[in-house]
Structures are given as structure tokens and as C-alpha cells.
Motif scaffolding. Structure first.
Motif, short mmCIF file in Angstrom:
data_model
loop_
_atom_site.label_atom_id
_atom_site.label_comp_id
_atom_site.label_asym_id
_atom_site.label_seq_id
_atom_site.Cartn_x
_atom_site.Cartn_y
_atom_site.Cartn_z
N ILE A 384 0.84 -1.19 0.00
CA ILE A 384 0.00 0.00 0.00
C ILE A 384 0.87 1.25 0.00
CG2 ILE A 384 -1.72 1.30 1.33
CD1 ILE A 384 -2.78 -1.40 2.33
N ASP A 385 0.79 2.01 -1.09
CA ASP A 385 1.55 3.24 -1.24
C ASP A 385 0.66 4.44 -0.93
OD1 ASP A 385 4.15 2.25 -2.49
OD2 ASP A 385 2.66 1.39 -3.86
N GLU A 386 1.17 5.36 -0.18
CA GLU A 386 0.40 6.54 0.19
C GLU A 386 -0.06 7.34 -1.02
OE1 GLU A 386 2.36 8.96 3.05
OE2 GLU A 386 1.90 7.62 4.72
N SER A 387 0.77 7.37 -2.07
CA SER A 387 0.40 8.13 -3.27
C SER A 387 -0.85 7.55 -3.92
CB SER A 387 1.56 8.13 -4.27
OG SER A 387 1.89 6.80 -4.67
N VAL A 388 -0.96 6.22 -3.95
CA VAL A 388 -2.13 5.57 -4.52
C VAL A 388 -3.36 5.81 -3.65
CG1 VAL A 388 -3.15 3.35 -5.17
CG2 VAL A 388 -0.76 3.82 -5.70
N VAL A 389 -3.17 5.69 -2.35
CA VAL A 389 -4.28 5.94 -1.42
C VAL A 389 -4.79 7.37 -1.58
CG1 VAL A 389 -4.94 6.09 1.02
CG2 VAL A 389 -3.49 4.21 0.23
N ALA A 390 -3.87 8.32 -1.67
CA ALA A 390 -4.26 9.73 -1.81
C ALA A 390 -5.03 9.95 -3.10
CB ALA A 390 -3.03 10.62 -1.76
N ARG A 391 -4.56 9.33 -4.20
CA ARG A 391 -5.25 9.48 -5.48
C ARG A 391 -6.63 8.86 -5.43
NH1 ARG A 391 -6.58 12.46 -9.70
NH2 ARG A 391 -7.14 11.19 -11.52
N TYR A 392 -6.74 7.68 -4.84
CA TYR A 392 -8.04 7.02 -4.72
C TYR A 392 -9.02 7.89 -3.95
CZ TYR A 392 -11.38 3.19 -3.99
OH TYR A 392 -12.50 2.40 -3.99
N ASN A 393 -8.57 8.42 -2.85
CA ASN A 393 -9.44 9.28 -2.04
C ASN A 393 -9.80 10.57 -2.76
OD1 ASN A 393 -9.76 7.67 0.29
ND2 ASN A 393 -7.74 8.26 1.03
N GLN A 394 -8.86 11.13 -3.50
CA GLN A 394 -9.12 12.37 -4.24
C GLN A 394 -10.19 12.16 -5.31
OE1 GLN A 394 -5.93 13.58 -6.83
NE2 GLN A 394 -6.53 15.73 -6.79
N VAL A 395 -10.07 11.09 -6.09
CA VAL A 395 -11.03 10.81 -7.15
C VAL A 395 -12.40 10.48 -6.54
CG1 VAL A 395 -11.60 9.25 -9.06
CG2 VAL A 395 -9.24 10.05 -8.76
N SER A 396 -12.40 9.71 -5.46
CA SER A 396 -13.66 9.35 -4.81
C SER A 396 -14.38 10.58 -4.30
CB SER A 396 -13.38 8.39 -3.64
OG SER A 396 -12.79 7.19 -4.10
N ARG A 397 -13.62 11.49 -3.69
CA ARG A 397 -14.25 12.71 -3.17
C ARG A 397 -14.86 13.54 -4.30
NH1 ARG A 397 -11.66 17.49 0.70
NH2 ARG A 397 -13.42 18.92 0.45
N ALA A 398 -14.13 13.72 -5.39
CA ALA A 398 -14.63 14.51 -6.51
C ALA A 398 -15.91 13.89 -7.08
CB ALA A 398 -13.56 14.64 -7.59
N GLU A 399 -15.92 12.57 -7.20
CA GLU A 399 -17.09 11.87 -7.73
C GLU A 399 -18.30 12.07 -6.83
OE1 GLU A 399 -17.75 7.52 -9.60
OE2 GLU A 399 -17.07 7.52 -7.52
N LEU A 400 -18.11 11.92 -5.53
CA LEU A 400 -19.21 12.07 -4.58
C LEU A 400 -19.74 13.50 -4.56
CD1 LEU A 400 -17.78 9.90 -1.68
CD2 LEU A 400 -19.88 9.42 -2.95
N GLU A 401 -18.85 14.48 -4.61
CA GLU A 401 -19.29 15.87 -4.57
C GLU A 401 -20.05 16.25 -5.84
OE1 GLU A 401 -15.80 18.14 -3.68
OE2 GLU A 401 -15.95 17.74 -1.50
N HIS A 402 -19.65 15.69 -6.97
CA HIS A 402 -20.37 15.93 -8.22
C HIS A 402 -21.80 15.40 -8.13
CE1 HIS A 402 -21.36 16.05 -12.47
NE2 HIS A 402 -21.52 14.74 -12.47
N VAL A 403 -21.94 14.16 -7.65
CA VAL A 403 -23.27 13.57 -7.50
C VAL A 403 -24.07 14.36 -6.48
CG1 VAL A 403 -24.53 11.53 -6.74
CG2 VAL A 403 -22.52 11.27 -8.20
N ARG A 404 -23.44 14.71 -5.36
CA ARG A 404 -24.11 15.51 -4.34
C ARG A 404 -24.69 16.80 -4.92
NH1 ARG A 404 -20.09 18.81 -0.86
NH2 ARG A 404 -20.13 19.91 -2.87
N ASP A 405 -23.89 17.51 -5.71
CA ASP A 405 -24.34 18.78 -6.26
C ASP A 405 -25.54 18.60 -7.19
OD1 ASP A 405 -22.34 19.94 -4.83
OD2 ASP A 405 -21.19 20.67 -6.54
N PHE A 406 -25.54 17.51 -7.95
CA PHE A 406 -26.66 17.28 -8.86
C PHE A 406 -27.94 17.00 -8.07
CE2 PHE A 406 -28.94 14.84 -12.25
CZ PHE A 406 -28.95 15.86 -13.19
#
Length: 530
Positions: A384-406
Motif C-alpha cells: 500500500i503506497d500513500e500516493s495511490v491511497v491519496a489518489r483514490y481518495n481524491q477521485v472518490s471525493r470529486a465523484e461524490l461531490e459531483h453527485v451531491r451537487d446534482f
């Protein structure tokens, strides 16, 4: 930190339900020869079980897993879905469809709805949905499949097709309605024989490494210890691993999305299933109606500050007079929001353990499928690399916020008089959403950003349907002569009308293409109340 947890050899999925078994199916399909996989669940623990409506992305996911559509639809008593019918959202008595398909014909410089707005200015009366195949088919409760020459879908639909014209779309963009419990069971069967080990039992303790805080094992009530390298938390709202064991924080979105409860119910009806989900606004929230082959799933989403549980249950029952209850109403309490990290240490949260956004746009199962796909693509085989974890969390957050806004858009853009709706209309919304609405109100310009789920057509239909009237539209639309505009619109609308007229009623197509498995009908009439 690099390779903090060593090589991943064993994956433990905590929890079953839709999230758990979808995850198991995807991981065993991709990694069955590379990983040891275990799923722990208890038959005694119920699931929320109200995620019965989907969006078209599920079809891509199923193709990746080589799931046969007819087999799947028969097993889950499914029906097809072309759109969502939004009723009473702008004000009581109003209705519009949010279709899955494209509308009209866009040019590289000017989208179709800009020409449609210009036609309104010239006095032409029509609805934007008249130029969308999925909307017109939804209005008439019709459905058919179209596919490549010689394909199975075309063979089943040949008698309902017409020769295509240069303006005709002869493919439908569709999704599914299905029984969530049957879907989890179907995905479970797909995992059988792929090396997955299922362990029955309740989790008593989550054992962590005292040095780095990583989860090392699940201790079950019978004393069994299930060790692993990577843990997938599919324990629903309880979030046993990501929340309780790791203490991962949660961002609450109740200030934007005020509903915090739902009363769910299942009924039997003789009405044929329609090819769309109904979302009907009421004074304290909204209700859903999802018609399957053997029953209807329905629910009353509401704000507990504006309605009691008892009143919500009574109103939901009153909406279905003369029907037989398959299951008495049950209350689901929820907090809309997201985990601050959906991947924390060696735990990845999926489904309700990671976030919750009410099912107004049927995104719950999509978000799970998207997260599973992302995990497969970023799987930490070597550690488990921190860079991968950070990217996964970043993409997940953006996806959730987009759906939330809609979802916020539907609440904010209303003209209703009740206290909840007035508060939603006057609340301050996220800046990105406010900007998107203002741009559309000023110029009728809409867009789909990179990696965003909802398309230009989705934003257009919903903003217009919710009552946003653009002050201006694209000047290029004004350059089209009246005769050319009539020719263009007629060339789009007429083939759609002809194609839909040639389609069978939705329920007839279900009966010929994917009738529910006989065992499903045997359950009909046997009470599961309690």
C-alpha cells in the motif's frame, strides 16, 4: 511511505449485501489466481435493501464481468429503465423526465437545446423531451432492444425495428430495476467456483496492529479469527472497520440535503411495470416508485424535522390503496455525507460504509461499482503506497461531490410553498453548483466536466424541468431560417415517433425477453411481513 503493509496476498471482505457481493464478484473475476479471498457475513444481520434502481453504467460493469443480460434479468425479476419521472418537484402538478439518452443533434459549436430555445422564441410549441428517444418511449411505456446486426438483442427485436435514417438513433440508453436481495444472491452465485471462501458469522472485534494501526484480523463471535492483508468494509452504515475501528471522520451534508430518513415498503400490484423510476415530491421530501416484474418497491424519503415516522409510514401506505403488502413499512435512518477517507491504512470502504447520498438519481449502486472498478485499477499488489491511497481518495471525493451537487440542484430549484422547500430554495449552495446554474440561467450553456457522471443532457433536462428559464441562448441558433429549423426538428422527431410506435409495451417485451424466474413468482403471495 512505500510498501507500508507488504505484499497483498489475502483480501477480506467484511459484509455481504449488494456492496459485498459486487466487490467479491469483481475481485474474483479479475484476481482469482492471484489472491486468496474471503467474505464474512451474517445471515442474521439485515441489509438496507432499498437500492433497486440503477443507471446505464451498470451495463458496462456487467459486460466486464461477462454477465448475460437475459439470465441476470430473469434471476432478479428485473425491469428496464429509460429515465426518471420527476413529479411535483418544481411545484405540485408539474412533471418532467430526466432521460438517459441524448436529445436532438448537437453541433460542435451549438448544442441542440439552444436551437430548441430559439424555436420557443419563434412561437413553436414543443417539449425538449419530444426529441429524445428515451423520453418518448417512457411516456408511452414502451421498450425494445437494438444491437449490432446478427446480435442476440437484434434477433429479439427485429419485428420492432425500422430502417434508420441519418437522424435516427436506433439504440436505447437504459438501465435496470431489480430486487436488491435477488441481485446480491445472483452475484454470490457468480462468485461460487472462483475460489472465494464465505464465512458465516458476526464480527465481534476488529484486531489492529499496535505499531501502525493497520487492521490485521476480524474476530468473530464464535472465536474464529480471520486474518488478511487488505480489508474491504461493506458493513453498511455501521462502518465497523473504517468508522468504528479506524475512527475515520465523516463529513455531514445535511445542511444541503435535509432528508434524513426513509420509510421503505414493498407491495404487489396488477399494474404493468413502467420503464422508468418515479420520484414524486411531497411536502417533506419525496417518494420513489420502482416497478419490478413481481412487485413494486416504494419508499417515502423525508426530513424528520418536518414529518414523523408514523406520519410518513401512513402517507406511504395511503399512496398505494388496494394493494397487498409484501413487507410492512420499515424505517431507514441515514446521514447524508461521506467518509473523509474511503481508503484509510489497509481498509477500503465501499457502499454505505463509505458514503450516503439519497437515491434520488439512482446513484447508490453506481458509486459502489465505480469504487470497485477504481480499486481493481489501483489494486496494491505489491503493497500500500500513500500516493495511490491519496489518489483514490481524491477521485472518490470529486465523484461524490459531483453527485451531491446534482442532487442539491433538485431541492434548490423549486417553487413550492412548504417550509422545507422554502428553506432549500433560500439556502446557500456549493459555489461550483451556483456557478453552473447561473451560467445556464444567463446563457443556456451547460457542460459535462472531465470524469463527471452527469452529462450535458442531464443538466439541461433537469434545470429546464426545475424551472430555470435562460435569459439568452446561443446566437448561432438565430441564424437558422424558419424552414430549415422546421425541417431539422421534423427530421429528428418523426423517426423517434415511428420507432417508439413500433416498440411493444414494456411488460410484453419483459415477458418475451427475460421473464422472471419461476421461483420468484412462487414467492409472490407468500407473506414476508415482519
Amino acid at each position: 511511505m512505500e510498501n507500508a503493509n507488504g505484499r497483498i496476498r489475502k483480501v477480506v471482505i467484511a459484509g455481504g449485501g449488494t456492496a459485498g457481493w459486487v466487490t467479491a464478484c469483481a475481485l474474483t473475476h479479475q484476481f482469482r489466481d492471484l489472491l486468496e479471498m474471503v467474505l464474512v457475513e451474517s445471515e442474521e444481520i439485515g441489509t438496507v435493501g432499498v437500492g433497486e434502481s440503477t443507471i446505464p453504467t451498470i451495463r458496462t460493469f456487467h459486460r466486464l464481468l461477462q454477465i448475460d443480460e437475459r439470465e441476470f434479468m430473469s434471476a432478479v425479476a428485473g425491469s428496464f429503465k429509460l429515465s426518471i419521472s420527476f413529479e411535483n418537484w418544481k411545484r405540485p402538478g408539474d412533471r418532467y423526465f430526466h432521460p438517459f439518452g441524448t436529445t436532438g443533434m448537437n453541433t460542435w459549436s451549438c448544442d441542440f437545446h439552444q436551437f430548441w430555445l430559439e424555436s420557443l422564441r419563434r412561437g413553436v410549441k414543443s417539449e425538449l423531451g419530444d426529441y429524445c428517444l428515451e423520453t418518448v418511449a417512457s411516456r408511452q411505456d414502451r421498450f425494445a432492444l437494438f444491437g449490432p446486426p446478427g446480435g442476440a438483442a437484434q434477433q429479439w427485436s427485429m419485428r420492432w425495428t425500422r430502417p434508420a435514417t441519418s437522424f435516427e438513433r436506433s439504440d436505447l440508453s437504459y438501465a435496470y430495476h431489480f430486487d436488491a436481495a435477488l441481485y446480491a444472491a445472483f452475484m454470490r452465485r457468480k462468485c461460487e467456483g472462483r475460489g472465494l471462501v464465505r464465512i458465516e458469522g458476526k464480527i465481534r472485534e476488529v484486531r489492529k496492529d499496535p505499531e501502525n494501526g493497520f487492521v490485521r484480523a476480524l474476530v468473530l463471535e464464535d472465536g474464529q479469527v480471520v486474518e488478511g492483508d487488505l480489508f474491504i468494509d461493506c458493513t453498511g452504515f455501521r462502518a465497523l472497520l473504517i468508522g468504528q475501528a479506524l475512527g475515520t471522520g465523516y463529513e455531514d451534508w445535511n445542511n444541503w440535503l435535509p432528508c434524513d430518513r426513509a420509510v421503505a415498503m414493498q407491495v404487489e400490484t396488477d399494474d404493468p411495470p413502467v420503464p422508468y423510476t418515479r420520484a414524486v415530491a411531497h411536502q417533506a421530501g419525496w417518494r420513489w416508485h420502482i416497478a419490478l416484474q413481481h412487485r413494486v418497491g416504494c419508499g417515502w424519503v423525508f426530513s424528520s424535522a418536518h414529518m414523523s415516522d408514523d406520519e410518513a409510514a401512513a402517507r406511504l401506505k395511503a399512496a398505494y390503496p388496494g394493494t397487498r403488502l409484501v413487507r410492512e413499512p420499515w424505517v431507514v435512518r441515514f446521514r447524508t455525507g461521506r467518509r473523509l477517507q474511503v481508503w484509510n491504512k489497509n481498509v477500503v470502504a465501499l457502499g454505505l460504509a463509505s458514503s450516503f447520498i439519497e437515491p434520488l438519481e439512482s446513484t447508490s449502486i453506481h458509486l459502489t461499482l465505480s469504487a470497485v472498478t477504481r480499486l481493481v485499477q489501483m489494486f496494491p499488489h505489491t503493497g500500500i503506497d500513500e500516493s495511490v491511497v491519496a489518489r483514490y481518495n481524491q477521485v472518490s471525493r470529486a465523484e461524490l461531490e459531483h453527485v451531491r451537487d446534482f442532487i442539491i440542484l433538485h431541492y434548490h430549484l423549486n417553487q413550492r410553498d412548504e417550509p422545507l422547500w422554502q428553506a432549500c430554495r433560500n439556502m446557500r449552495i456549493p459555489d461550483a453548483l451556483a456557478n453552473r446554474i447561473q451560467v445556464f440561467r444567463d446563457t443556456a450553456y451547460a457542460w459535462q466536466g472531465e470524469d463527471e457522471l452527469f452529462r450535458l443532457d442531464s443538466w439541461t433536462h433537469c434545470m429546464l424541468g426545475q424551472g430555470v428559464v435562460p435569459k439568452n441562448h446561443h446566437p448561432l441558433a438565430r441564424g437558422l431560417a424558419d424552414a430549415d429549423m422546421r425541417k431539422l426538428f421534423e427530421a429528428i422527431r418523426r423517426p423517434i415517433e415511428q420507432l417508439v410506435a413500433a416498440m411493444p409495451p414494456h411488460h410484453e417485451f419483459l415477458r418475451s425477453y427475460c421473464p422472471a424466474d419461476p421461483s420468484v413468482w412462487e414467492m409472490r403471495g407468500k407473506s414476508t411481513v415482519g
